[in-house]
Design an enzyme around this catalytic site. Structure first.
Site, PDB file in Angstrom:
ATOM      1  N   ASP A  32       0.820  -1.206   0.000  1.00 27.42           N
ATOM      2  CA  ASP A  32       0.000   0.000   0.000  1.00 27.42           C
ATOM      3  C   ASP A  32       0.860   1.265   0.000  1.00 27.42           C
ATOM      4  OD1 ASP A  32      -2.022  -1.829   0.297  1.00 27.42           O
ATOM      5  OD2 ASP A  32      -2.784  -1.023   2.188  1.00 27.42           O
ATOM      6  N   ASP A  33       0.307   2.326  -0.577  1.00 29.28           N
ATOM      7  CA  ASP A  33       0.767   3.721  -0.419  1.00 29.28           C
ATOM      8  C   ASP A  33       1.770   4.194  -1.465  1.00 29.28           C
ATOM      9  OD1 ASP A  33      -0.842   3.561   1.773  1.00 29.28           O
ATOM     10  OD2 ASP A  33       0.739   3.897   3.261  1.00 29.28           O
ATOM     11  N   HIS A  51      -6.023   3.080  -4.103  1.00 32.47           N
ATOM     12  CA  HIS A  51      -5.924   3.376  -2.668  1.00 32.47           C
ATOM     13  C   HIS A  51      -6.299   4.828  -2.388  1.00 32.47           C
ATOM     14  CE1 HIS A  51      -4.826   1.858   1.233  1.00 32.47           C
ATOM     15  NE2 HIS A  51      -3.755   2.621   1.385  1.00 32.47           N
ATOM     16  N   HIS A  56      -4.992   9.308  -0.175  1.00 36.09           N
ATOM     17  CA  HIS A  56      -4.931   8.485   1.035  1.00 36.09           C
ATOM     18  C   HIS A  56      -5.932   8.977   2.072  1.00 36.09           C
ATOM     19  CE1 HIS A  56      -3.068   6.127   4.354  1.00 36.09           C
ATOM     20  NE2 HIS A  56      -2.727   5.326   3.359  1.00 36.09           N
ATOM     21  N   HIS A  95       3.756  -2.099   3.251  1.00 34.86           N
ATOM     22  CA  HIS A  95       3.652  -0.735   2.726  1.00 34.86           C
ATOM     23  C   HIS A  95       4.952  -0.347   2.034  1.00 34.86           C
ATOM     24  CE1 HIS A  95       0.518  -0.849   5.813  1.00 34.86           C
ATOM     25  NE2 HIS A  95      -0.072   0.141   5.163  1.00 34.86           N
TER      26      HIS A  95
END
Length: 217
Positions: free
Chosen positions: A33-34, A84, A88, A172
């Site tokens: 993620d991210d 995503h 965020h 992440h």
């Protein structure tokens, strides 16, 4: 406060979310993620390539726009892409309409129906709307690589002690998680490879079919 292993009763409370992929085979679904983030995401891709591993990257749209060359490296590696949100956003603290627009902005870049809400937080009405357009992917195992209060060793153990066949694992590819990620990811890949696991990306079409089957069951 967060849960490393998502309890089955929570998974059953939200059956329209994808928590893991039912499998009798030794397969694990690593997700990141991210990103994309220069320096971090390319390093992750190098680690995965050593094991011919495929993964799924839930990307933040703003990072895609800032680092398009890194995003293209992910695509070129044969990995799956997920949404995503563009900035965020936390669904619990976001008004619905701006939240939906933010997700759609990211979807225009990712070209995917796979969506993971940041922090795993959605309001009921957000969930109802998003399920009509996206496949919401949560997780079975959370590494905790973002947590400054755990050790690198604990981060690794969070994964190796809790993965089962079909588990969806969250790491992440972010600057915040980088230190623990650089420790835990290579060791996790080596550990599961030795255990006979293979590493696969989430297949968008298979997930659509699976979710449709669950709805009609």
């Amino acid at each position: 406060m967060y849960l490393i292993k998502t309890p089955k009763f929570i998974q059953e409370l939200f059956p329209n979310f994808t928590w893991k992929i039912p499998s009798e085979d030794k397969v694990v679904y690593l997700t990141f993620d991210d990103g994309p983030i220069p320096g971090v995401t390319p390093w992750v891709l190098e680690q995965l390539a050593q094991y011919n591993a495929k993964a799924t990257f839930f990307c933040v749209g703003n990072n895609i726009e800032k680092h398009p060359e890194v995003f293209e490296q992910v695509r070129a590696g044969g990995h799956s892409i997920g949404n995503h949100t563009f900035n965020h956003l936390n669904g619990w603290s976001s008004d619905n309409l701006p939240y939906f627009h933010n997700i759609r902005h990211c979807a225009n870049l990712t070209k995917t129906v796979l969506f993971r809400p940041p922090y795993g937080k959605l309001r009921p009405r957000q969930t109802q709307f998003l399920l009509r357009h996206y496949r919401i992917v949560m997780w079975d195992v959370l590494s905790g690589d973002f947590d400054p209060n755990i050790t690198e060793e604990q981060c690794l153990l969070n994964v190796t002690r809790n993965v089962e066949p079909g588990s969806i694992v969250v790491f992440h590819d972010s600057l915040k998680a980088e230190e623990k990620l650089r420790y835990a990811l290579p060791k996790a890949l080596a550990y599961f490879a030795e255990q006979g696991y293979r590493f696969e990306a989430l297949n968008e079409q298979e997930m659509i079919v699976h979710q449709d089957q669950r709805k009609s069951a």
